[in-house]
Scaffold this active site. Structure first.
Site, PDB file in Angstrom:
ATOM      1  CB  CYS A 249     -25.640 -35.804  61.590  1.00  0.00           C
ATOM      2  SG  CYS A 249     -23.981 -35.155  61.777  1.00  0.00           S
TER       3      CYS A 249
ATOM      4  CG  LEU B  26     -15.409 -35.561  57.272  1.00  0.00           C
ATOM      5  CD1 LEU B  26     -16.021 -35.619  55.882  1.00  0.00           C
ATOM      6  CD2 LEU B  26     -14.130 -36.392  57.316  1.00  0.00           C
TER       7      LEU B  26
ATOM      8  CG  ASN C 181     -27.465 -38.207  58.942  1.00  0.00           C
ATOM      9  OD1 ASN C 181     -26.374 -38.280  59.492  1.00  0.00           O
ATOM     10  ND2 ASN C 181     -28.387 -39.144  59.073  1.00  0.00           N
ATOM     11  N   GLY C 182     -24.670 -37.908  57.001  1.00  0.00           N
ATOM     12  CA  GLY C 182     -23.986 -39.051  56.421  1.00  0.00           C
ATOM     13  C   GLY C 182     -22.504 -38.827  56.254  1.00  0.00           C
TER      14      GLY C 182
END
Length: 265
Positions: free
Chosen positions: A65, A119, A141-142
């Site tokens: 991302c 996810l 992002n993460g």
């Protein structure tokens, strides 16, 4: 935590994630399985035993991302630069992309994101994500490791969720608890949160800077992205070299915080 809040005063402070030198890369880790493959700064590095074998570029190693944004007084500048910044990071997020641009008074705010779906594979995880009630906007992002527990807690406060992404949990938590919610995050992250009622943009990254966030100073605003190259793709800054960063790199093998090789970043 590292937080940058930008409002009418427009006084950003840049961040930097330290990068390893090629010399350290060549040394390699002391213990590594035979023919292991490691992703280092967008390269696939092939190790055999303790020796560096080959280095190859590939789209599969940079999937993580990416976010970008521009805040400036010139609406045309934001509208022209943001798509190029977003598209440069296509290899980071091949599954989806989006952007948000809004003019507020004499300032235009642009946010963009490239998405790698992990996810939540559904469209409910699309970014930029807009809160259904406050209309606040988030690009993120993460990975938040404790997002399920945070989601359960938010549901006790009456929050409901359309999807299964940690992005939605982060957005709902920021709207309800403000910056205090950041103290509850466990994970690696970098995000930009636009509070439309106040007109402020909050930039934040995880305490260790695992997810990078670079900020560029403009004449009448700022730009940010997950990569330096994405900022350069927007053609917003000159590429003047920062001699202090070069000196630090030659002396210590890495550029010292808060500098980068570019004077404006």
């Amino acid at each position: 935590r590292n937080i940058l809040s930008v409002g009418p005063e427009m006084s950003p402070r840049p961040f930097l994630v330290l990068r390893s030198s090629w010399a350290r890369l060549r040394e390699g880790p002391p213990l590594l399985p035979l023919r292991a493959r490691r992703a280092v700064h967008g390269l696939t590095v092939h190790w055999q035993g303790g020796e560096l074998g080959s280095v190859s570029h590939g789209t599969g190693v940079s999937l993580m991302c990416g976010i970008a944004g521009v805040i400036a007084r010139d609406q045309n500048l934001v509208a022209g630069a943001l798509p190029d910044m977003k598209d440069f990071m296509a290899r980071r997020g091949p599954d989806d992309s989006g952007q948000f641009i809004e003019s507020r008074g004499d300032t235009t705010i642009g946010l963009a994101q490239r998405r790698l779906s992990i996810l939540d594979l559904s469209p409910e995880g699309h970014q930029p994500m807009v809160h259904p009630d406050s209309d606040d906007v988030l690009v993120y992002n993460g990975e938040i490791y404790n997002f399920q527990r945070l989601r359960d807690d938010l549901e006790k406060y009456g929050e409901s969720f359309r999807g299964r992404s940690d992005t939605e949990v982060l957005l709902k938590g920021l709207v309800r608890f403000g910056t205090d919610f950041i103290d509850r995050l466990q994970g690696m992250y970098a995000f930009a949160y636009y509070q439309r009622q106040t007109g402020r943009v909050l930039l934040c990254r995880d305490p260790l800077g695992i997810k990078p966030l670079y900020v560029a100073r403009l004449d009448h605003g700022m730009a940010f992205a997950s990569e330096i190259q994405a900022i350069l793709a927007g053609r917003l800054i000159c590429r003047d070299r920062d001699e202090r960063a070069v000196a630090g790199y030659l002396a210590y093998g890495s550029v010292q915080d808060p500098l980068t090789f570019y004077r404006q970043i």
